[in-house]
Scaffold this active site. Structure first.
Site, PDB file in Angstrom:
ATOM      1  N   SER A   1    -102.646 -28.562  49.753  1.00 25.78           N
ATOM      2  CA  SER A   1    -103.245 -28.844  48.446  1.00 25.78           C
ATOM      3  C   SER A   1    -102.459 -28.000  47.458  1.00 25.78           C
ATOM      4  CB  SER A   1    -104.706 -28.385  48.457  1.00 25.78           C
ATOM      5  OG  SER A   1    -105.233 -28.300  47.149  1.00 25.78           O
TER       6      SER A   1
ATOM      7  N   TYR B   1    -111.401 -22.180  50.075  1.00 32.53           N
ATOM      8  CA  TYR B   1    -110.497 -23.325  50.199  1.00 32.53           C
ATOM      9  C   TYR B   1    -109.052 -22.920  49.891  1.00 32.53           C
ATOM     10  CZ  TYR B   1    -108.802 -28.124  49.351  1.00 32.53           C
ATOM     11  OH  TYR B   1    -108.113 -29.317  49.383  1.00 32.53           O
TER      12      TYR B   1
HETATM   13  C1  8X3 Z   1    -107.831 -30.415  46.048  1.00 35.68           C
HETATM   14  C2  8X3 Z   1    -107.174 -30.026  44.798  1.00 35.68           C
HETATM   15  O1  8X3 Z   1    -107.400 -28.723  42.613  1.00 35.68           O
HETATM   16  O2  8X3 Z   1    -109.433 -29.046  43.899  1.00 35.68           O
HETATM   17  O3  8X3 Z   1    -107.072 -30.128  47.165  1.00 35.68           O
HETATM   18  O4  8X3 Z   1    -107.761 -27.511  44.666  1.00 35.68           O
HETATM   19  S1  8X3 Z   1    -107.987 -28.775  43.975  1.00 35.68           S
END
Ligand code: 8X3
Length: 249
Positions: free
Chosen positions: A133, A146
């Site tokens: 990402s 994340y």
């Molecule tokens: C998703 C993109 O901008 O939410 O992988 O991190 S973001």
């Protein structure tokens, strides 16, 4: 026999779109995910899609899939299973969510990669695609779990490429920015659709799952001597993580 492409997290979003696109482009696709009901719908869309129940956080589940694929021409693995499970500042974050986020995004991809490398070597060629990402490249507020996990995915891709040097196996990291899918933001905000919708508010055209699938198709269908190390893809409206053009009436 057609080359096999294994796609994890194939029950929705980028995974489902990738499974469809690779099947339409001559691969025998193993579409793998936990939710068999969703996969059943996907299988109806193309006879080149075979569905398999898979939980990338469960080693036995990964081993069962690998055993099923022994002797098959496994040439592509798309490590797509993943996701964000909170939107907390690190100071308020839950260690259990940290563990879950790492297990699905990082260790899950590693489990699958370890299981598929011998099959790819046996086949004589392979391509491991890791879905990171833009969060794997840059930090932003309230995304710590994340962001750290996707930085981990990027580290796995870089390390793997070095370790596989000299082998006929390509390693590609795909790093999408803003992609509007049915589930990503809703999962991140624990089912709160209003908060999820705000992410895309006023953005004329966020990327779609099909847009990202097309980048994967392109990378895996290039001649085998061409390795795309890293592909960063954002919508035109997102010049950088915090620089999003929104038109709000
Ligand atoms: C998703 C993109 O901008 O939410 O992988 O991190 S973001």
């Amino acid at each position: 026999m057609k080359d096999y492409a294994i796609v994890t997290g194939a029950s929705s979003g980028i995974g489902a779109a990738t499974a469809k696109l690779l099947a339409a482009n001559g691969f025998h696709v193993i579409a793998a995910a936990r939710r068999m009901d969703r996969l059943a719908d996907l299988a109806k869309s193309d006879s080149n899609i075979e569905i398999v129940e898979l939980d990338v956080t469960n080693q036995k589940s990964v081993d069962a899939l690998a055993a099923k694929l022994v002797g098959k021409p496994v040439s592509v693995l798309v490590n797509n299973a993943g996701g964000a499970f909170d939107a907390s500042p690190i100071a308020d974050s839950d260690p259990e969510i940290w563990a879950k986020t790492f297990d699905v995004n990082v260790t899950g991809a590693v489990r699958m990669t370890k299981a598929m490398i011998p099959l790819m070597k046996n086949h004589g060629a392979g391509h491991i695609v890791l879905m990171s990402s833009t969060a794997g490249r840059i930090a932003y507020e309230n995304g710590g779990t994340y962001i750290a996990a996707k930085h981990g995915v990027a580290a796995v891709a870089g390390t793997l490429r070095l370790e596989l040097s000299g082998q006929p196996i390509r390693v590609t990291e795909i790093a999408p920015g803003m992609v509007k899918t049915d589930e990503f933001a809703v999962t991140r905000f624990a089912g709160d659709k209003t908060k999820a919708a705000k992410v895309y508010e006023g953005v004329a055209k966020p990327l779609t799952d099909a847009d990202v699938a097309e980048t994967i198709r392109w990378a895996v269908m290039l001649p085998e001597h061409i390795n795309i190390d890293l592909l960063v893809v954002r919508p035109l409206a997102q010049a950088a993580q915090h620089k999003v053009h929104r038109v709000i009436e």
